[in-house]
Design a protein around this motif. Structure first.
Motif, mmCIF file in Angstrom:
data_model
loop_
_atom_site.group_PDB
_atom_site.id
_atom_site.type_symbol
_atom_site.label_atom_id
_atom_site.label_comp_id
_atom_site.label_asym_id
_atom_site.label_seq_id
_atom_site.Cartn_x
_atom_site.Cartn_y
_atom_site.Cartn_z
ATOM 1 N N ARG A 1 0.829 -1.216 0.000
ATOM 2 C CA ARG A 1 0.000 0.000 0.000
ATOM 3 C C ARG A 1 0.861 1.263 0.000
ATOM 4 N NH1 ARG A 1 -4.323 -0.214 4.524
ATOM 5 N NH2 ARG A 1 -4.856 1.750 3.539
ATOM 6 N N VAL A 2 1.964 1.245 0.726
ATOM 7 C CA VAL A 2 2.867 2.404 0.743
ATOM 8 C C VAL A 2 3.483 2.581 -0.636
ATOM 9 C CG1 VAL A 2 5.015 3.326 1.702
ATOM 10 C CG2 VAL A 2 3.331 2.248 3.210
ATOM 11 N N ILE A 3 3.961 1.491 -1.223
ATOM 12 C CA ILE A 3 4.563 1.546 -2.559
ATOM 13 C C ILE A 3 3.558 2.103 -3.562
ATOM 14 C CG2 ILE A 3 5.575 0.166 -4.440
ATOM 15 C CD1 ILE A 3 7.315 0.388 -1.846
ATOM 16 N N ALA A 4 2.312 1.649 -3.495
ATOM 17 C CA ALA A 4 1.270 2.111 -4.422
ATOM 18 C C ALA A 4 0.985 3.599 -4.268
ATOM 19 C CB ALA A 4 -0.011 1.302 -4.212
ATOM 20 N N LYS A 5 1.108 4.146 -3.059
ATOM 21 C CA LYS A 5 0.862 5.572 -2.833
ATOM 22 C C LYS A 5 2.031 6.451 -3.255
ATOM 23 C CE LYS A 5 -2.341 5.301 1.039
ATOM 24 N NZ LYS A 5 -2.561 5.639 2.442
ATOM 25 N N ILE A 6 3.231 5.893 -3.236
ATOM 26 C CA ILE A 6 4.433 6.694 -3.478
ATOM 27 C C ILE A 6 4.909 6.643 -4.928
ATOM 28 C CG2 ILE A 6 6.898 6.861 -2.929
ATOM 29 C CD1 ILE A 6 6.209 5.898 -0.108
ATOM 30 N N LEU A 7 4.952 5.433 -5.510
ATOM 31 C CA LEU A 7 5.605 5.238 -6.806
ATOM 32 C C LEU A 7 4.627 5.226 -7.975
ATOM 33 C CD1 LEU A 7 8.152 2.397 -5.879
ATOM 34 C CD2 LEU A 7 8.498 4.879 -5.832
ATOM 35 N N THR A 8 5.062 5.854 -9.065
ATOM 36 C CA THR A 8 4.311 5.769 -10.317
ATOM 37 C C THR A 8 4.511 4.370 -10.899
ATOM 38 O OG1 THR A 8 6.163 6.475 -11.684
ATOM 39 C CG2 THR A 8 4.756 8.233 -10.767
ATOM 40 N N THR A 9 3.806 4.057 -11.954
ATOM 41 C CA THR A 9 3.939 2.744 -12.582
ATOM 42 C C THR A 9 5.373 2.491 -13.046
ATOM 43 O OG1 THR A 9 1.632 2.828 -13.293
ATOM 44 C CG2 THR A 9 3.064 1.261 -14.435
ATOM 45 N N ALA A 10 5.980 3.464 -13.717
ATOM 46 C CA ALA A 10 7.361 3.301 -14.189
ATOM 47 C C ALA A 10 8.338 3.154 -13.017
ATOM 48 C CB ALA A 10 7.766 4.483 -15.072
ATOM 49 N N GLU A 11 8.118 3.928 -11.967
ATOM 50 C CA GLU A 11 8.989 3.832 -10.792
ATOM 51 C C GLU A 11 8.849 2.464 -10.122
ATOM 52 O OE1 GLU A 11 8.905 8.552 -9.539
ATOM 53 O OE2 GLU A 11 7.485 7.160 -8.625
ATOM 54 N N ARG A 12 7.627 1.961 -10.075
ATOM 55 C CA ARG A 12 7.398 0.646 -9.468
ATOM 56 C C ARG A 12 8.125 -0.439 -10.248
ATOM 57 N NH1 ARG A 12 1.613 0.390 -7.765
ATOM 58 N NH2 ARG A 12 1.649 1.423 -9.720
ATOM 59 N N GLU A 13 8.154 -0.331 -11.578
ATOM 60 C CA GLU A 13 8.895 -1.305 -12.386
ATOM 61 C C GLU A 13 10.377 -1.275 -12.036
ATOM 62 O OE1 GLU A 13 7.975 -0.519 -16.492
ATOM 63 O OE2 GLU A 13 5.857 -1.014 -16.203
ATOM 64 N N HIS A 14 10.939 -0.089 -11.881
ATOM 65 C CA HIS A 14 12.345 0.046 -11.477
ATOM 66 C C HIS A 14 12.545 -0.569 -10.084
ATOM 67 C CE1 HIS A 14 16.326 2.038 -11.264
ATOM 68 N NE2 HIS A 14 16.036 2.115 -9.973
ATOM 69 N N PHE A 15 11.660 -0.252 -9.162
ATOM 70 C CA PHE A 15 11.739 -0.762 -7.797
ATOM 71 C C PHE A 15 11.693 -2.289 -7.776
ATOM 72 C CE2 PHE A 15 9.138 -2.300 -4.205
ATOM 73 C CZ PHE A 15 10.024 -2.062 -3.168
ATOM 74 N N GLU A 16 10.799 -2.873 -8.555
ATOM 75 C CA GLU A 16 10.644 -4.328 -8.560
ATOM 76 C C GLU A 16 11.863 -5.050 -9.112
ATOM 77 O OE1 GLU A 16 6.910 -4.752 -10.615
ATOM 78 O OE2 GLU A 16 5.767 -4.218 -8.807
ATOM 79 N N LYS A 17 12.678 -4.368 -9.915
ATOM 80 C CA LYS A 17 13.906 -4.965 -10.472
ATOM 81 C C LYS A 17 15.139 -4.671 -9.621
ATOM 82 C CE LYS A 17 12.211 -4.439 -15.182
ATOM 83 N NZ LYS A 17 12.344 -3.661 -16.406
ATOM 84 N N ALA A 18 14.996 -3.876 -8.585
ATOM 85 C CA ALA A 18 16.139 -3.448 -7.778
ATOM 86 C C ALA A 18 16.773 -4.621 -7.035
ATOM 87 C CB ALA A 18 15.704 -2.380 -6.773
ATOM 88 N N GLU A 19 18.098 -4.604 -6.975
ATOM 89 C CA GLU A 19 18.818 -5.626 -6.210
ATOM 90 C C GLU A 19 18.527 -5.501 -4.720
ATOM 91 O OE1 GLU A 19 22.999 -6.236 -6.963
ATOM 92 O OE2 GLU A 19 22.721 -5.610 -9.047
ATOM 93 N N ASP A 20 18.358 -4.279 -4.246
ATOM 94 C CA ASP A 20 18.100 -4.041 -2.837
ATOM 95 C C ASP A 20 16.857 -3.159 -2.718
ATOM 96 O OD1 ASP A 20 18.044 -3.170 -0.170
ATOM 97 O OD2 ASP A 20 20.227 -3.219 -0.015
ATOM 98 N N PRO A 21 15.680 -3.774 -2.563
ATOM 99 C CA PRO A 21 14.439 -2.991 -2.492
ATOM 100 C C PRO A 21 14.445 -1.955 -1.366
ATOM 101 C CG PRO A 21 13.938 -5.322 -2.776
ATOM 102 C CD PRO A 21 15.417 -5.219 -2.523
#
Length: 184
Positions: free
Chosen positions: A22-42
């Motif tokens: 829920r926090v991720i959904a409120k903070i990150l745009t769709t493109a940002e979430r894609e970057h976040f989901e691929k991150a080595e260290d979330p």
């Protein structure tokens, strides 16, 4: 106009944002979430996003003079990674663009923002609560007596004896206090 943000990682670990959908959904745009989901260290990734968004927001607020409460209005695009070490990103808020320079260290994340073409930025770090040390260091740096105060919009500024204002940004978290000023 500069903006900055400081995240003390020991405090951030307790929030565990990287595990809260829920926090991720409120903070990150769709493109940002894609970057976040691929991150080595979330964990580091979400806080690098947050520091970048906060720094851009502070710079935008000084430029535009008004506030908003929607982190998704700020779009962050990382030019270099969001893992340990230096990082660069770009932020867009409406039609304004900001360049973000940041650092992810062992104990903290720091990000600063400025519009393209504005002066480079200089950063000062002190133990929390020691604003007088910043006034002395800033006075030495700029070569004149400066006082730290808040302007009409409640933003920190430096003012000299003649009333000339230098726009700055201030952040604090954990045991650190960070100030960002335009280079002289």
């Amino acid at each position: 106009m500069p903006g900055n943000d400081l995240i003390w990682l020991a405090s951030a670990r307790a929030a565990a944002w990287e595990q809260r959908a829920r926090v991720i959904a409120k903070i990150l745009t769709t493109a940002e979430r894609e970057h976040f989901e691929k991150a080595e260290d979330p964990f580091l990734s979400i806080w690098a996003f947050w520091a970048s968004k906060e720094a851009a927001y502070k710079a935008w607020q000084q430029t535009e003079g008004r506030a908003f409460n929607d982190p998704k209005r700020i779009e962050i695009k990382f030019g270099t990674g969001s893992g340990p070490g230096a990082f660069r990103s770009k932020a867009s808020i409406a039609s304004l663009q900001f360049e973000i320079n940041g650092f992810i260290g062992r104990h903290f994340i720091f990000a600063s923002a400025r519009q393209p073409g504005e002066s480079a930025l200089r950063h000062f770090f002190f133990s929390a609560g020691i604003e007088s040390a910043f006034e002395r260091e800033a006075s030495r740096y700029f070569g004149r007596s400066l006082t730290l105060r808040k302007n009409k919009r409640n933003h920190p500024v430096l003012e000299d004896e003649a009333g000339k204002i230098i726009e700055i940004s201030k952040s604090h978290d954990g045991p650190l206090l960070a100030f960002t000023v335009p280079e002289r």
